[in-house]
Design an enzyme around this catalytic site. Structure first.
Site, PDB file in Angstrom:
ATOM      1  N   VAL A  45      -1.121  -1.008  -2.321  1.00  0.00           N
ATOM      2  CA  VAL A  45       0.202  -0.905  -3.134  1.00  0.00           C
ATOM      3  C   VAL A  45      -0.170   0.156  -4.273  1.00  0.00           C
ATOM      4  CG1 VAL A  45       1.318  -3.078  -2.579  1.00  0.00           C
ATOM      5  CG2 VAL A  45       0.152  -2.855  -4.815  1.00  0.00           C
TER       6      VAL A  45
ATOM      7  N   LYS B 196       0.158  -4.689  -8.713  1.00  0.00           N
ATOM      8  CA  LYS B 196      -1.079  -5.353  -7.869  1.00  0.00           C
ATOM      9  C   LYS B 196      -1.242  -6.737  -8.259  1.00  0.00           C
ATOM     10  CE  LYS B 196      -3.997  -1.297  -7.059  1.00  0.00           C
ATOM     11  NZ  LYS B 196      -3.864  -0.855  -5.762  1.00  0.00           N
TER      12      LYS B 196
ATOM     13  N   GLU C 282      -1.161   2.189  -7.532  1.00  0.00           N
ATOM     14  CA  GLU C 282      -2.205   2.041  -8.450  1.00  0.00           C
ATOM     15  C   GLU C 282      -1.824   1.688  -9.988  1.00  0.00           C
ATOM     16  OE1 GLU C 282      -5.285   2.130  -7.641  1.00  0.00           O
ATOM     17  OE2 GLU C 282      -6.828   2.675  -9.089  1.00  0.00           O
TER      18      GLU C 282
ATOM     19  N   HIS D 212     -12.819   0.389  -0.683  1.00  0.00           N
ATOM     20  CA  HIS D 212     -12.016   1.788  -1.247  1.00  0.00           C
ATOM     21  C   HIS D 212     -12.277   2.883  -0.035  1.00  0.00           C
ATOM     22  CE1 HIS D 212     -12.675   5.668  -4.110  1.00  0.00           C
ATOM     23  NE2 HIS D 212     -11.413   5.422  -3.540  1.00  0.00           N
TER      24      HIS D 212
ATOM     25  N   ASP E 241       5.571  -3.533   3.733  1.00  0.00           N
ATOM     26  CA  ASP E 241       6.007  -2.733   2.496  1.00  0.00           C
ATOM     27  C   ASP E 241       7.308  -3.538   1.852  1.00  0.00           C
ATOM     28  OD1 ASP E 241       6.803  -0.866   0.534  1.00  0.00           O
ATOM     29  OD2 ASP E 241       5.264   0.379   1.975  1.00  0.00           O
TER      30      ASP E 241
ATOM     31  N   SER F 103      -8.387   2.794  -6.250  1.00  0.00           N
ATOM     32  CA  SER F 103      -9.370   3.849  -6.448  1.00  0.00           C
ATOM     33  C   SER F 103     -10.214   3.715  -7.712  1.00  0.00           C
ATOM     34  CB  SER F 103      -8.870   5.128  -6.273  1.00  0.00           C
ATOM     35  OG  SER F 103      -7.461   5.163  -6.549  1.00  0.00           O
TER      36      SER F 103
ATOM     37  N   MET G 199      -2.211   5.286   2.132  1.00  0.00           N
ATOM     38  CA  MET G 199      -3.365   4.941   2.464  1.00  0.00           C
ATOM     39  C   MET G 199      -3.249   3.681   3.377  1.00  0.00           C
ATOM     40  SD  MET G 199      -5.579   6.652   0.811  1.00  0.00           S
ATOM     41  CE  MET G 199      -7.060   5.716   1.346  1.00  0.00           C
TER      42      MET G 199
HETATM   43  P1  NAD Z   1       1.646   5.487  -2.083  1.00  0.00           P
HETATM   44  O1  NAD Z   1       2.596   5.296  -3.125  1.00  0.00           O
HETATM   45  O2  NAD Z   1       1.414   6.304  -1.071  1.00  0.00           O
HETATM   46  O3  NAD Z   1       1.978   3.814  -1.410  1.00  0.00           O
HETATM   47  C1  NAD Z   1       2.053   2.834  -1.939  1.00  0.00           C
HETATM   48  C2  NAD Z   1       2.873   1.946  -1.040  1.00  0.00           C
HETATM   49  O4  NAD Z   1       2.992   0.528  -1.637  1.00  0.00           O
HETATM   50  C3  NAD Z   1       4.372   2.419  -0.972  1.00  0.00           C
HETATM   51  O5  NAD Z   1       4.967   2.328   0.375  1.00  0.00           O
HETATM   52  C4  NAD Z   1       5.295   1.235  -1.692  1.00  0.00           C
HETATM   53  O6  NAD Z   1       6.388   1.129  -1.265  1.00  0.00           O
HETATM   54  C5  NAD Z   1       4.426   0.203  -1.545  1.00  0.00           C
HETATM   55  N1  NAD Z   1       4.465  -1.053  -2.283  1.00  0.00           N
HETATM   56  C6  NAD Z   1       4.733  -0.899  -3.726  1.00  0.00           C
HETATM   57  N2  NAD Z   1       4.744  -2.175  -4.197  1.00  0.00           N
HETATM   58  C7  NAD Z   1       4.952  -3.034  -3.216  1.00  0.00           C
HETATM   59  C8  NAD Z   1       5.132  -4.421  -3.039  1.00  0.00           C
HETATM   60  N3  NAD Z   1       5.094  -5.247  -4.194  1.00  0.00           N
HETATM   61  N4  NAD Z   1       4.942  -5.130  -1.638  1.00  0.00           N
HETATM   62  C9  NAD Z   1       4.618  -4.083  -0.688  1.00  0.00           C
HETATM   63  N5  NAD Z   1       4.612  -2.750  -0.683  1.00  0.00           N
HETATM   64  C10 NAD Z   1       4.701  -2.481  -1.984  1.00  0.00           C
HETATM   65  O7  NAD Z   1       0.100   4.945  -2.603  1.00  0.00           O
HETATM   66  P2  NAD Z   1      -1.250   5.457  -1.868  1.00  0.00           P
HETATM   67  O8  NAD Z   1      -1.739   6.664  -2.061  1.00  0.00           O
HETATM   68  O9  NAD Z   1      -1.181   4.871  -0.618  1.00  0.00           O
HETATM   69  O10 NAD Z   1      -2.168   4.410  -3.000  1.00  0.00           O
HETATM   70  C11 NAD Z   1      -2.336   3.108  -2.712  1.00  0.00           C
HETATM   71  C12 NAD Z   1      -3.441   2.621  -3.283  1.00  0.00           C
HETATM   72  O11 NAD Z   1      -4.776   3.260  -2.554  1.00  0.00           O
HETATM   73  C13 NAD Z   1      -3.860   3.013  -4.683  1.00  0.00           C
HETATM   74  O12 NAD Z   1      -4.177   1.786  -5.360  1.00  0.00           O
HETATM   75  C14 NAD Z   1      -4.448   4.057  -5.030  1.00  0.00           C
HETATM   76  O13 NAD Z   1      -5.168   4.188  -6.049  1.00  0.00           O
HETATM   77  C15 NAD Z   1      -5.383   3.870  -3.793  1.00  0.00           C
HETATM   78  N6  NAD Z   1      -6.130   4.867  -3.070  1.00  0.00           N
HETATM   79  C16 NAD Z   1      -5.426   6.103  -2.920  1.00  0.00           C
HETATM   80  C17 NAD Z   1      -5.964   7.329  -2.405  1.00  0.00           C
HETATM   81  C18 NAD Z   1      -5.189   8.462  -1.891  1.00  0.00           C
HETATM   82  O14 NAD Z   1      -6.118   9.694  -1.819  1.00  0.00           O
HETATM   83  N7  NAD Z   1      -4.016   8.604  -2.064  1.00  0.00           N
HETATM   84  C19 NAD Z   1      -7.413   7.116  -2.062  1.00  0.00           C
HETATM   85  C20 NAD Z   1      -8.212   5.902  -2.360  1.00  0.00           C
HETATM   86  C21 NAD Z   1      -7.517   5.166  -2.941  1.00  0.00           C
END
Ligand code: NAD
Length: 729
Positions: free
Chosen positions: A409, A416, A411, A459, A352, A438, A333
């Site tokens: 970051v 968070k 979920e 979102h 990151d 999400s 995302m």
């Molecule tokens: P992801 O696992 O692809 O990415 C998360 C990133 O956060 C990773 O690169 C990780 O290294 C980084 N991270 C973790 N801890 C960290 C920290 N302390 N400091 C900096 N970076 C850190 O996850 P995603 O799918 O991108 O989801 C991220 C958020 O978006 C979640 O809350 C998820 O629920 C929400 N979301 C996801 C989708 C989807 O379809 N994937 C859709 C809407 C919302």
């Protein structure tokens, strides 16, 4: 001479006897064809036809575009047809078509100088002219995209296109509502010349002065459609046999416009022009009085337009012009959001835990841009500029000075909870903080911040750079100022915002959950998985439940389910077939090539043969129609519950969120538009029947029963005030 600077169509006659009609609708940024302009247009055509000083006429525009089409707002407003019969509506609609026919047959030659985009009624004016010159600008769009809003081109468009270029070339343009560039239009022979914009009117005049033919080929006795236009021709019949089956296969009969346009083409091709135009209008009326065009126009055009114009944004907050933001978490995302912002000209610090991860997030944009360049949609220079705006980083220092920080970051409340206070610490005056969670309630996450007034849910949907919607979630303490600034950001990246009240899953995640859950209720009970998957596609969902689950990852779904069970104190949760695929067989979905489907190297997929061994031996008696009903009504009931519980401030947000965010079929215009169209009494009765057979997914709130009993609706004159609006106030 120009007779009046206020007149929407200027009338200038030069010394050669060429009249230039310049359409320039006052008070509009674009020319659109509504009842008023069409009256002026008719009058100008008559004036030129009767003016002895005029030998020929150029039609052009005073705006940067030529004419963007019919005024859909006007059509949307007029769609409550009341007592008017179809015949009366047809007469009203026919008048524009007759005006263009009059232009075509008045005896004087007309040339259209198309200086900018000409769509729908705009392109129909051009087609009615005897000659078409268009400016050489690849950004100009030409065509008849009416099918996209559930209509057909009712001003002679379908009949002139097929008479100019034949059915094989013309029908696909009409049925798919394709918009094409000037060069492509020249290739199709839909226009006669492409010239630099400065030479546009001179080129049109030149033609008028040298070859002023004012008789169309189809008005000459013995005319034959290019490629044949009679049901006696085998090619003609074959074309419709193939085309009609393709329309059915793609739309499952949900979108009437392509089917009805086909009828207009088939019948019109075999008739003289004047009769063909009447047939076209008859079919136009069929579409314009039907529920699908009303739903598409009201939701996807009128209401989307309202949301895009930020109609509910607090006026007393100064507008923010975004120049720099931070995105924390460069995964799926974060990378997409950073790319979307950079494309809109905004600098992004992409953070990151390790630099390599942040750089990988930037590389995502690079890969996408390379694809665009390969397809000729962008240039290296543009791509370099976009990439230069994304700055990969570790640590929080780069956040100082940004206007908005978006947390993306994992979920995971713990992660968070660690990240949010660190980010907030670095924010400088006026900046706001957002989370892309999400499903986690924003009020709960706000506990990690010092100033919850500056915190909001934002979102996005995956892939974030392409999906058109952003759902904003106001926590209990989110201020109006923060909300207004968040709206400005969504507008800056050219997406559509909806705003909802805080609750678990907000609106969209909860809403799509109902579709997936009821689909798996059926599969777990033994309904054939392929039947459920196909029923979902037949209802109009872009993907079936198994395809979605494989894409999201069966491991992700399993862990999320386990977490939810733990949260509600359920030590022994049922996991269903989807969970078993991961837990017992290690199948994770598309990412491992093994999920509900086995995925081949070329993107081909087949249902995993082992799936049938996991199904109960006895299949319940659910046929495809009942499966379709369950898939649709589970979503309608969920929508009604969200509404009654006050999740939605405005039903418009519910319709837009469902259609633009999570794949609810556009032809229904969203769940609330759909319930109004079906009728609330019928919805209530059907939900009660389904609840009796299949349980809680179909339980509806008392509010829906009250609305049905008192004749209230979600939209329109009898619309009820949303309980969520009271909650937000
Ligand atoms: P992801 O696992 O692809 O990415 C998360 C990133 O956060 C990773 O690169 C990780 O290294 C980084 N991270 C973790 N801890 C960290 C920290 N302390 N400091 C900096 N970076 C850190 O996850 P995603 O799918 O991108 O989801 C991220 C958020 O978006 C979640 O809350 C998820 O629920 C929400 N979301 C996801 C989708 C989807 O379809 N994937 C859709 C809407 C919302």
């Amino acid at each position: 001479m120009t007779d009046s600077s206020q007149h929407p169509i200027a009338y200038d006659v030069d010394t050669d006897g060429i009249c230039v009609l310049t359409i320039d609708l006052p008070g509009h940024t674009m020319n659109v064809m509504g009842a008023e302009l069409s009256g002026y247009f008719k009058a100008r055509v008559e004036q030129a036809a009767a003016d002895p000083a005029v030998k020929g006429v150029v039609v052009t525009s005073g705006k940067s575009s030529f004419l963007a089409g019919a005024d859909l707002k006007e059509i949307g407003r007029g769609m409550d047809w009341g007592d008017r019969s179809k015949g009366e509506i047809a007469e009203a609609v026919m008048s524009f078509s007759l005006d263009l026919r009059r232009l075509e047959t008045c005896g004087k030659p007309f040339a259209c100088a198309i200086n900018g985009t000409a769509l729908g009624a705009g392109f129909e004016i051009a087609l009615a002219c005897h000659y078409r010159v268009v400016a050489d600008d690849p950004k100009i769009l030409l065509g008849l995209p009416e099918a996209n809003v559930g209509l057909l081109a009712g001003g002679g468009g379908t009949q002139r296109v097929i008479r100019l270029i034949g059915i094989q070339a013309g029908a696909p343009l009409l049925l798919q509502g394709k918009m094409i560039s000037p060069q492509a239009a020249l290739g199709f022979k839909l226009v006669d010349e492409v010239v630099p914009v400065a030479e546009l009117v001179p080129a049109a005049k030149r033609w008028l002065l040298t070859r002023p033919s004012s008789i169309r080929s189809w008005d000459v006795k013995g005319f034959k459609l290019p490629g044949g236009g009679s049901s006696l021709d085998a090619d003609f019949r074959n074309f419709f046999a193939i085309s009609n089956s393709m329309i059915r296969a793609n739309g499952f009969g949900n979108y009437p416009a392509p089917e009805i346009t086909s009828c207009a083409i088939y019948e019109g091709a075999q008739l003289p022009m004047d009769l063909a135009l009447r047939v076209e209008v008859k079919y136009f009326v069929e579409l314009v009085t039907g529920p699908v065009s009303a739903a598409l126009i009201r939701t996807m055009f009128v209401n989307k337009g309202k949301a895009d114009s930020l109609h509910s944004r607090p006026k007393d907050v100064a507008k923010v012009k975004y120049t720099k933001i931070a995105v924390i978490g460069a995964g799926t995302m974060g990378a997409g959001i950073a790319f979307a912002a950079a494309k809109a000209g905004i600098e992004v610090v992409l953070i990151d835990r390790e630099l390599a991860a942040a750089e990988k997030g930037k590389a995502y944009a690079e890969t996408r841009l390379k694809r665009d360049i390969d397809k000729g949609r962008s240039t290296q220079e543009k791509a370099d500029k976009i990439l230069a705006r994304i700055q990969p980083a570790v640590g929080y220092e780069g956040i100082a000075g940004v206007q908005l920080a978006i947390e993306t970051v994992f979920e995971d409340r713990g992660v968070k909870g660690q990240v949010l206070p660190n980010v907030e610490e670095m924010l400088t005056d006026g900046a706001i903080l957002a989370s892309n969670t999400s499903a986690m309630p924003i009020t709960g996450l706000a506990e990690f911040t010092r100033d919850p007034a500056k915190f909001i849910g934002m979102h996005f949907f995956s892939p974030a750079e392409r999906m058109p919607l952003v759902e904003l979630i106001r926590g209990r303490d989110t201020s109006d100022e923060t909300w207004a600034k968040a709206l400005d950001f969504v507008a800056a990246i050219r997406k559509t915002p909806i705003t909802v009240n805080d609750s678990p899953g907000f609106f969209t995640s909860r809403f799509i959950g109902s579709f997936v859950e009821e689909s798996f209720n059926m599969i777990n009970a033994g309904v054939k998985p392929a039947l459920v998957e196909n029923a979902a596609r037949m209802v109009g969902m872009p993907m079936g439940p198994m395809t979605i689950s494989d894409l999201m990852g069966l491991d992700v779904g399993y862990h999320a389910g386990m977490q939810m069970a733990k949260d509600r104190g359920d030590a022994n949760p049922k996991i269903g077939i989807s969970g078993a695929l991961y837990r017992d067989f290690g199948r994770t979905g598309v990412k491992s090539g093994k999920g509900f489907y086995d995925y081949g190297p070329d993107g081909d997929k087949r249902l995993w043969p082992g799936l049938k061994d996991l199904l109960p031996a006895e299949a319940p008696a659910v046929d495809v129609e009942e499966a379709k009903t369950r898939i649709l009504y589970a979503q309608l009931a969920e929508g009604a519950r969200c509404f009654a519980e006050g999740v939605l401030v405005d039903v418009i947000d519910g319709d837009l969120g469902a259609t633009l965010g999570v794949g609810f079929p556009a032809y229904l215009g969203g769940p609330f538009m759909a319930m109004d169209t079906i009728g609330l009494e019928k919805v209530t009765a059907e939900c009660d029947r389904l609840a009796g057979l299949y349980g809680k997914m179909f339980e509806i709130p008392q509010l829906l029963r009250d609305m049905a009993a008192t004749g209230q609706t979600f939209h329109g004159d009898n619309a009820i005030v949303s309980p969520g609006a009271r909650r937000a106030a």
